[in-house]
Write an enzyme that holds these catalytic residues in place. Structure first.
Site, mmCIF file in Angstrom:
data_model
loop_
_atom_site.group_PDB
_atom_site.id
_atom_site.type_symbol
_atom_site.label_atom_id
_atom_site.label_comp_id
_atom_site.label_asym_id
_atom_site.label_seq_id
_atom_site.Cartn_x
_atom_site.Cartn_y
_atom_site.Cartn_z
ATOM 1 N N ASP A 60 -8.769 -4.494 -6.003
ATOM 2 C CA ASP A 60 -8.293 -3.717 -4.856
ATOM 3 C C ASP A 60 -9.092 -2.423 -4.707
ATOM 4 O O ASP A 60 -9.143 -1.618 -5.631
ATOM 5 C CB ASP A 60 -6.810 -3.396 -5.029
ATOM 6 C CG ASP A 60 -6.128 -2.967 -3.740
ATOM 7 O OD1 ASP A 60 -6.720 -2.140 -3.017
ATOM 8 O OD2 ASP A 60 -5.028 -3.444 -3.461
ATOM 9 N N SER A 85 0.836 -1.198 0.000
ATOM 10 C CA SER A 85 0.000 0.000 0.000
ATOM 11 C C SER A 85 0.877 1.257 0.000
ATOM 12 O O SER A 85 1.727 1.399 -0.886
ATOM 13 C CB SER A 85 -0.961 -0.059 1.189
ATOM 14 O OG SER A 85 -1.977 0.903 1.055
ATOM 15 N N HIS A 115 -7.454 -5.840 -0.556
ATOM 16 C CA HIS A 115 -6.321 -4.923 -0.628
ATOM 17 C C HIS A 115 -5.024 -5.727 -0.560
ATOM 18 O O HIS A 115 -4.658 -6.251 0.479
ATOM 19 C CB HIS A 115 -6.410 -3.936 0.537
ATOM 20 C CG HIS A 115 -5.420 -2.819 0.488
ATOM 21 N ND1 HIS A 115 -5.122 -2.131 -0.670
ATOM 22 C CD2 HIS A 115 -4.662 -2.249 1.462
ATOM 23 C CE1 HIS A 115 -4.231 -1.187 -0.403
ATOM 24 N NE2 HIS A 115 -3.919 -1.244 0.877
#
Length: 514
Positions: free
Chosen positions: A453, A227, A483
């Protein structure tokens, strides 16, 4: 999450049990010290402090291996490397395999910004058992996070009110209240942590990582970024291309987007994930308790949120489930397909006036534990984002963009559009419109994008690979949900990532895993 702190704040760390340790703060005892030559004092990890989310000390790994913790000195201001220092909290599990085959340290950043790596790594430790055969597993609290000179803004009582506020104003009075709340939060950050705020940019954290590489004794940085960790890794590669070792970026941030573009992309991403969730529920053999069709599920959710705007329901006493809290809870559940069953239960309960489960999900996203204590994740998230992001948006800017956001997502559009005012009254100027991750001459970096995602939409992986440069960014696609990709357990993804990190085998760019 956006005002509340941006949804990308959660990353994977919100799914972990928040635990950690270590001392930090500032000192001025290293004016003549070569920080790259410092020796770390590794000790057993104590239980985490309130700023790290509370909880127990990390449990041993399978086989009994213990986690150890240390504190690394780093300059408060990298423009004054011999000046005042802060402590960067580290955690490590030593490699389990043949010492002769050890590659080095594998440094993890689990995202945010604002997530504690010291708390997250032990929560995912078993997932990296194979990687530990050739690497010391290492993570850290980035500057401003947890015990690494953690930013302080509002207290727990104030944060309860902050996360309950109406983040999607419908009239001038509500808009005024939202802007005042945002201004008060930002002023608290300046009042309580003003000294740190100018030194929380991602470029500062990247320089900390290069110091970490040297202190850990590695010629190159071997890295696993997730991320926001992919943005941090990209910035590191730009600043230190010749020091990049084997690196993997998972759940990839689009480095070309400004905050407005990023928020709009997230609106589309979360709406896509919500649609996938609804389709999954209604396509199963058993009846879906929250709708007769995927569209019916989405329509009922939209109606629930509209009703909560004017009439909150029982949450976790004494708090009520507001529209904002419910939106946060729904978003949290979309970070992982493993959470979808809890979202079904939470929505089913909310439709009959019980908002407890959705509030539990919202608390997880916001870094609140069962004792009512908040980690400093929200404060760090806002502080780092506002230090990085140059644009400052007004309420008029948001009003002009609302139609586009609403078209992108009937559920999340307003919520993410109004997030654009988070940094409007921030005390420190932002660094740039977007991150520079160009890294000519760096070793190959494996960039893994997930088509489902919600928080870092799939398109960002291609943009990151392109920006890193020809021969550097190697794109891999995972056709999945949630995610990130590696934590999904997909064998194809694991094979590609493990093959690169353990054996140096770079997969063919464009590889697709299903």
């Amino acid at each position: 999450m956006p005002n509340p702190p941006q949804l990308r704040a959660a990353a994977l760390t919100v799914t972990a049990v928040l635990l950690s340790s270590l001392m930090t703060g500032c000192s001025d005892d290293s004016k003549d010290e070569d920080l790259s030559a410092q020796k770390l004092s590794w000790k057993d990890c104590p239980a985490p402090s309130e700023s790290e989310g509370g909880g127990d000390a990390p449990s041993p790994l399978p086989g009994g291996a213990q986690w150890s913790c240390a504190t690394m000195k780093a300059p408060l201001d990298w423009a004054k490397p011999k000046g005042e220092t802060i402590g960067i909290a580290l955690i490590r599990a030593k490699a389990s395999g043949d010492p002769a085959r050890r590659v080095g340290s594998l440094v993890f950043n689990f995202g945010g910004p604002g997530g504690s790596g010291v708390t997250a790594l032990p929560s995912f430790g078993e997932d990296y058992t194979k990687l530990r055969t050739r690497y010391d597993l290492v993570s850290f609290d980035p500057r401003g996070v947890g015990r690494s000179a953690g930013v302080k803004c509002e207290n727990d009582e104030q944060l309860d009110e902050y996360f309950q506020q109406d983040a999607t104003p419908d009239d001038a009075a509500e808009q005024k209240k939202l802007l005042e709340s945002t201004r008060a939060f930002n002023a608290a950050c300046e009042r309580n942590s003003g000294k740190s705020l100018p030194h929380l940019r991602t470029t500062d954290a990247a320089r900390d990582m290069d110091l970490m590489r040297q202190v850990l004794g590695d010629d190159r940085l071997h890295y696993f970024g997730i991320s926001y960790g992919t943005e941090l890794g990209g910035v590191y590669a730009h600043l230190f291309p010749k020091k990049v070792g084997r690196a993997v970026f998972d759940a990839v941030v689009d480095p070309t987007q400004n905050p407005e573009q990023g928020s709009l992309a997230q609106a589309k991403g979360f709406q896509l994930a919500l649609g996938n969730f609804a389709e999954d529920c209604t396509s199963k053999t058993a009846d879906c308790p929250i709708g007769d069709s995927a569209q019916d599920v989405e329509d009922r959710i939209a109606k629930l949120l509209k009703d909560l705007d004017s009439k909150p329901i029982q949450g976790i006493f004494p708090r009520e489930l507001t529209q904002t809290a419910a939106t946060s809870g729904i978003a949290q559940a979309l970070y992982s397909k493993d959470f979808w069953e809890y979202l079904v239960e939470g929505l089913d309960q909310a439709y009959v006036g019980n908002g407890r489960d959705l509030m539990v999900l919202a608390d997880s996203l916001n870094g609140r534990n069962n004792d009512g204590q908040y980690s400093n994740m929200a404060a760090a998230n806002v502080s780092i984002n506002c230090a990085d992001e140059k644009p400052r948006y007004t309420a008029a800017d948001v009003q002009a963009k609302l139609p586009e956001f609403r078209a992108a997502s009937p559920v999340f559009g307003d919520y993410l559009a109004w997030s654009m005012v988070t940094c409007t009254d921030w005390a420190v100027a932002g660094a740039a419109d977007h991150a520079d991750v160009s890294a000519p001459g760096a070793a190959p970096i494996l960039v893994v994008g997930n088509t489902g995602d919600p928080a870092t939409p799939y398109e960002g992986a291609r943009k990151m690979a392109d920006e890193l440069g020809r021969g550097v960014g190697v794109e891999l696609t995972y056709k999945g949900q949630g995610h990130g990709a590696y934590d999904s357990g997909n064998k194809c993804v694991h094979s590609a990532v493990d093959g690169y990190l353990l054996e140096g085998k770079v997969p063919s760019t464009g590889t697709v895993c299903t």
